[in-house]
Scaffold this active site. Structure first.
Site, PDB file in Angstrom:
ATOM      1  N   ASP A 191      -7.554   1.599   2.825  1.00  0.00           N
ATOM      2  CA  ASP A 191      -7.066   2.488   3.883  1.00  0.00           C
ATOM      3  C   ASP A 191      -7.844   3.801   3.975  1.00  0.00           C
ATOM      4  O   ASP A 191      -7.382   4.744   4.600  1.00  0.00           O
ATOM      5  CB  ASP A 191      -5.580   2.787   3.622  1.00  0.00           C
ATOM      6  CG  ASP A 191      -4.914   3.479   4.783  1.00  0.00           C
ATOM      7  OD1 ASP A 191      -5.316   3.223   5.931  1.00  0.00           O
ATOM      8  OD2 ASP A 191      -4.010   4.297   4.548  1.00  0.00           O
ATOM      9  N   HIS A 238      -6.290   9.813  -0.291  1.00  0.00           N
ATOM     10  CA  HIS A 238      -6.860   9.703   1.059  1.00  0.00           C
ATOM     11  C   HIS A 238      -6.011  10.232   2.226  1.00  0.00           C
ATOM     12  O   HIS A 238      -6.369  10.011   3.387  1.00  0.00           O
ATOM     13  CB  HIS A 238      -7.329   8.271   1.336  1.00  0.00           C
ATOM     14  CG  HIS A 238      -6.235   7.240   1.406  1.00  0.00           C
ATOM     15  ND1 HIS A 238      -6.019   6.322   0.421  1.00  0.00           N
ATOM     16  CD2 HIS A 238      -5.315   6.978   2.353  1.00  0.00           C
ATOM     17  CE1 HIS A 238      -5.012   5.535   0.759  1.00  0.00           C
ATOM     18  NE2 HIS A 238      -4.563   5.907   1.928  1.00  0.00           N
ATOM     19  N   ASP A 290       0.947   5.205  -0.089  1.00  0.00           N
ATOM     20  CA  ASP A 290       0.195   6.459  -0.019  1.00  0.00           C
ATOM     21  C   ASP A 290       0.778   7.429  -1.045  1.00  0.00           C
ATOM     22  O   ASP A 290       1.989   7.659  -1.059  1.00  0.00           O
ATOM     23  CB  ASP A 290       0.267   7.006   1.407  1.00  0.00           C
ATOM     24  CG  ASP A 290      -0.508   6.111   2.373  1.00  0.00           C
ATOM     25  OD1 ASP A 290      -1.719   5.979   2.181  1.00  0.00           O
ATOM     26  OD2 ASP A 290       0.104   5.506   3.273  1.00  0.00           O
ATOM     27  N   HIS A 307       0.862  -1.193   0.000  1.00  0.00           N
ATOM     28  CA  HIS A 307       0.000   0.000   0.000  1.00  0.00           C
ATOM     29  C   HIS A 307       0.894   1.238   0.000  1.00  0.00           C
ATOM     30  O   HIS A 307       1.613   1.475   0.956  1.00  0.00           O
ATOM     31  CB  HIS A 307      -0.887  -0.020   1.247  1.00  0.00           C
ATOM     32  CG  HIS A 307      -1.723   1.215   1.399  1.00  0.00           C
ATOM     33  ND1 HIS A 307      -2.880   1.395   0.681  1.00  0.00           N
ATOM     34  CD2 HIS A 307      -1.555   2.332   2.149  1.00  0.00           C
ATOM     35  CE1 HIS A 307      -3.398   2.571   1.000  1.00  0.00           C
ATOM     36  NE2 HIS A 307      -2.619   3.163   1.882  1.00  0.00           N
TER      37      HIS A 307
HETATM   38 ZN   LIG Z   1      -3.072   4.911   2.994  1.00  0.00          ZN
END
Ligand SMILES: [Zn+2]
Length: 1033
Positions: free
Chosen positions: A371, A576, A261, A259
């Site tokens: 997430d 996000h 970001d 994952h």
């Molecule tokens: Zn995240």
């Protein structure tokens, strides 16, 4: 000889045999020597640069001598190392690794290609040079290491989410060649799994003892200095691992994942390198592990790697074709699930799915948002419209109050659309393949007895480089071992297919997936929120006007590629941790820069479109004709007061009527049916009235009365004040920018320090207004102009705040003379209700919620709506509507929201339901001002390009179809929550109309007849329809 075995001593004996801390002089890891001989690099040199530069440029720079132990910095710089290696001839036949340890994130380059990411925090410190050194292989080689002066989670000073330390130094703690003893490694892995089984299966389970005794026996037979004793030990382990499960055992679908970001505790630019470091590491791991699969989301990240690392991208494309590197999600980024508009969410999928189709020949079939901080109840319909029936997340495991009751279920949106939804029951998207985690996955699963499959996403995220060899080797041993769930390397597709087969027993969850945490993210970083709302409006208007201009023919070209670029910037900022405001200052600066770019380019595109659309109606270069041309980009006729700044800077007002999605020439402004009357009373209060509403304001700008004219119905309860500001202490438990806690409500302080009492600023006529100033808290001030326009059914509050607080939360409250157990909030393409009481834990966990342009509290026959132009946080408790205005968190951005802010909200009392009263339309009007331009003296009738026959249906979007300059897409939705037939009428020369999905693909049997009244469309509550209109040209 069998001896009595004490469970605890046996367990600890095995632990010590594997320990990297205890008994390393005689245990397997130390004496047995996972790492054998070592040798330093022949030479090590480096240079430092503040920029992130390409490899080609780096290798041409001058390198200076460096050594292990040196440190580099400050934060965000890059250090390039040149490492010359010479492998000792004596190591023939051995596995040789280049070991590199640093607290910065590294990328190894070899022969001008990125070959491996090295991040200590992601347990990646080895680059394998050869698995068995041959004499014929070159023993000397040169590597480059690009070291970023930031850690996996940036450079937080003290704690992870603290603002970055600008002066952090990063140390190179190891750089050497080593011999890796794989037989020792395999034995360690065997023992680790057996130890896990022995510890975690429990004393009631005989498999625990079988594993324990096997491991104990292995320690007995193993002479750590004599590898010839290892095979016998390994056989003991294999005997346990090969005892199979029965048919009923749960199956875990393990999928590699990382994952990343798209920006968070580091800037966007660093994410580009994080993607490359992580993905090249996955590619290397795939070479050695042909069964490894890897799910990877976010089209934007693929696009970054495509532009910056074309060689790596080619390898990834190849692995995608083989089904091993698996694009998932279908969106441009993993966006926030609450705040983006309905149209923005459509574009997340449109840009994402089209990218995946173009690049890999197929769209994604799973929506992937593990997430994100909550999920709009409109998402199921949007997914279905974009070719997706499956959804994976797990964030609701973070709920602070209630445990979500399912891991696998059907999720039903506000329109009734359903998607099969799965939360990996281990409550994580960063597993490491441990016994503990696979057991937790089975134990936690809320759908026991209903489904027997679950997802297990393993790998370090955020630059940790995803899966490791150790994770794979642990799971290999657990593939089918009695007592443990079956662990298969799988794909999201295989998992969901298995779940679909078992879906007849699944339950359904209706409505939003509300995250009971992180509800400060509806308010933090107000400038980002404002940029988002404003840029959504700008792109809407540019698309409408450009599509109309293009449809009129002539030389105008629809700016498709420029719009795509601007949309992608807006979509990126919806990531996000950006739109929610949970990012560092560097990211905020980038995000605001992108909004500036959209505003600037959007203004230019709009001007070009208006010039093409209105041509000869516009004022020639010189001279003033006194006429104005007013454009309306919304799909209903509007009569409003507009204000223009004349050549001398003077503001003039005019009341105008403009048809739906069209324009009108205004020569003589209209006279209002009733002018606005403004009156100052003896006690300093001010009364305003416009024939629609009447209001009374005290000297502090608070409403003591708000009435619909011609009715005695009062909106403000006796003795209460509406437009009351309140300040709260706002100190969460940890996640500062993210969380506002329930206890903040106990610290409410009304704002009552008057700096400048209410004064009339506009005396009435077309517009009346009065303004005042307040002191808020220690050092902040607020100035507000309260505006009432002729004919307007709402009162506007134009607000300026100088905000200099720390850990405070500013809200404005509107107590309403209305009794209702639920309030209504606008969401994407619709609305939903939430309770106004705190009966159950599910109700009070929603003490702070989100809404888009309006919220409403109504009883039968009457209600009060609160509209806004850039706010998202809100609440309705009892009869009090609150709008959340500003927060002041200090982590991860110490400067968050300390600035000048300007925003507008409005209050609208109404008869009947909010639907019939036009609250939805008024909220759009507040957000999409009419555009006025100076006009020529030419004569011209008002022109309307589109209109819709039903007030329940909103024509949200008009744009040129993707790849089809001859067609326009019109997107409409049912906004009242009703079943209705609506006619879409257009002045454009349409020769063919058909329904299409959100990806603009015509749907089967979707052809629509062109009739006198237009195109007939049939809606059920909150249904979104897209119509492809092919133009005759
Ligand atoms: Zn995240």
């Amino acid at each position: 000889m069998a001896a009595p075995q004490h469970r605890r001593t046996a367990l600890e004996r095995i632990e010590k045999f594997l320990s990297g801390t205890y008994f390393t002089d005689c245990n397997l890891r130390g004496r047995g020597a996972l790492f054998g001989d070592r040798c330093p690099p022949a030479s090590l040199s480096c240079f430092q640069t503040p920029q992130r530069i390409p490899y080609e440029e780096a290798v041409g720079r001058e390198f200076r001598a460096a050594q292990v132990g040196d440190s580099f910095g400050p934060t965000w710089e890059t250090c390039w190392f040149k490492v010359e290696l010479s492998i000792p001839l004596a190591w023939a036949g051995q596995e040789v690794h280049f070991v590199w340890e640093s607290d910065g994130e590294g990328m190894v380059w070899h022969d001008a290609q990125p070959v491996q990411g090295l991040t200590k925090e992601g347990e990646k410190t080895s680059y394998i040079l050869t698995s068995s050194l041959k004499e014929t292989e070159p023993h000397s080689l040169t590597l480059y290491v690009e070291l970023a002066c930031n850690g996996l989670f940036g450079a937080g000073k003290g704690t992870m989410i603290a603002p970055p330390d600008p002066d952090r130094r990063f140390t190179l703690s190891k750089a050497e060649l080593v011999v890796f003893n794989r037989d020792v490694y395999e034995l360690l892995m065997d023992l680790e799994i057996l130890l896990g089984m022995a510890q975690l299966l429990g004393e009631e389970n005989q498999r625990s003892f079988q594993a324990l005794y096997a491991a104990n026996q292995m320690v007995n037979v193993c002479n750590v200095t004599d590898p010839s004793t290892f095979p016998a030990a390994r056989d003991l382990a294999a005997a346990i691992f090969s005892q199979r499960n029965g048919e009923s055992q749960h199956t875990i679908h393990a999928v590699g994942h990382c994952h990343i970001d798209s920006a968070w505790l580091w800037p966007y630019e660093e994410t580009i390198r994080k993607c490359a470091r992580s993905w090249v590491t996955v590619v290397r791991l795939m070479e050695r592990n042909p069964e490894l699969t890897f799910a990877c989301s976010q089209a934007q990240q693929f696009e970054w790697v495509r532009s910056w690392y074309p060689g790596l991208y080619t390898q990834i494309q190849d692995l995608v074709a083989k089904g091993r590197f698996i694009p998932v999600g279908g969106t441009w980024v993993e966006m926030d699930g609450n705040l983006p508009s309905g149209e923005s969410m459509v574009r997340q999928f449109l840009q994402g799915q089209r990218f995946f189709q173009e690049q890999f020949g197929r769209i994604c079939s799973e929506f992937w948002l593990p997430d994100t901080f909550g999920y709009s109840a409109q998402l199921p319909q949007l997914m279905r419209g974009c070719g997706i029936r499956r959804f994976l997340t797990q964030k609701l495991s973070w709920n602070l109050v209630n445990t979500f009751p399912h891991h696998t279920f059907f999720w039903e949106g506000i329109d009734g659309s359903q998607v099969l939804t799965h939360f990996p029951p281990g409550d994580s998207y960063g597993m490491q393949g441990r016994v503990e985690e696979v057991l937790k996955t089975v134990k936690n699963n809320k759908e026991k007895g209903r489904v027997n499959h679950s997802a297990f996403l393993f790998g370090f995220g955020d630059g940790g480089g995803g899966p490791t060899q150790e994770m794979l080797d642990r799971m290999k041993r657990m593939s089918d071992t009695d007592g443990l769930p079956r662990v298969q390397l799988s794909t999201p597709g295989r998992l969901f297919s298995a779940l679909e087969k078992e879906s007849s027993q699944l339950c359904t969850w209706v409505g939003e997936l509300f995250l009971e945490l992180h509800n400060g993210t509806y308010t933090s970083q107000a400038q980002i929120k404002k940029g988002n709302r404003e840029c959504e409006r700008i792109l809407h208007d540019v698309e409408v006007l450009s599509a109309l201009a293009a449809a009129r023919g002539g030389a105008f070209r629809y700016p498709a590629s420029q719009l795509q670029r601007l949309w992608r910037l807006l979509l990126l900022n919806q990531f996000h941790d950006v739109l929610p405001g949970s990012c560092i200052q560097l990211v905020v600066e980038d995000a605001l820069q992108y909004y500036t770019e959209i505003r600037r380019a959007g203004a230019r595109l709009q001007e070009e479109a208006v010039r093409a659309l209105c041509g000869e109606l516009l004022q020639p270069e010189a001279g003033s004709t006194g006429s104005i041309l007013v454009l309306n980009t919304l799909p209903w006729e509007r009569t409003e007061v507009i204000s223009r700044t004349g050549p001398a800077g003077a503001e003039t007002l005019a009341l105008v009527t403009v048809p739906s999605m069209g324009y009108a020439m205004v020569r003589e402004p209209l006279l209002p049916p009733q002018p606005v009357a403004v009156r100052k009373q003896e006690d300093g209060s001010v009364a305003m009235e416009n024939g629609v509403i009447a209001v009374c304001l005290d000297t502090m700008g608070r409403l003591t009365s708000l009435r619909l004219v011609g009715s005695e119905r009062e909106s403000v309860p006796d003795g209460c004040y509406a437009n009351q500001f309140a300040l709260f202490d706002d100190i969460p438990l940890y996640w500062d920018a993210w969380d506002v806690m329930d206890y903040h409500l106990e610290t409410r302080k009304p704002v009552t320090t008057l700096l400048k009492p209410l004064e009339i600023t506009l005396a009435g006529g077309l517009r009346g207004s009065a303004s005042f100033s307040l002191r808020i808290g220690e050092s902040s001030t607020l100035t507000q102009e309260i505006i009432l326009d002729a004919t307007c059914p709402y009162l506007r509050f134009l607000t300026q705040v100088e905000w200099k607080e720390a850990h405070k939360f500013l809200k404005v409250e509107f107590p309403a003379q209305v009794r209702s157990t639920s309030a209504t909030y606008e969401i994407q393409f619709g609305h939903l209700q939430r309770q106004t009481h705190w009966n159950t834990s599910w109700d009070w966990a929603r003490f702070e919620v989100w809404a888009h342009k309006w919220l409403d509290l109504s009883e039968h026959g009457f209600g009060l709506a609160l509209l806004n132009d850039c706010k998202y946080g809100a609440s309705a408790h009892g009869n009090v509507l609150s709008l959340s205005l500003l927060r002041a968190p200090k982590s991860p951005d110490a400067t968050a929201d300390i600035a000048h802010h300007q925003f507008t909200y409005a209050v609208m009392p109404h008869r009947g339901s909010f639907q019939d009263a036009g609250v939805i339309q008024c909220a759009y009007n507040l957000n999409f001002p009419l555009h006025a331009v100076l006009a020529s003296s030419a004569q011209c009738a008002a022109w309307s390009a589109f209109s819709v026959s039903s007030p329940a249906v909103v024509l949200e979007t008009i744009k040129q179809a993707e790849d089809r300059p001859d067609a326009v897409v019109a997107r409409l939705y049912e906004a009242h929550g009703s079943t209705v037939i609506a006619w879409l009428q257009t002045a454009l020369p349409v020769k063919e109309a058909m329904l299409c999905d959100l990806l603009e693909q015509p749907v089967a049997r979707g052809r629509l007849a062109l009739e006198q009244q237009g195109v007939r469309l049939s809606f059920t509550p909150f249904r979104v329809l897209s119509v492809l209109l092919v133009l005759a040209q």
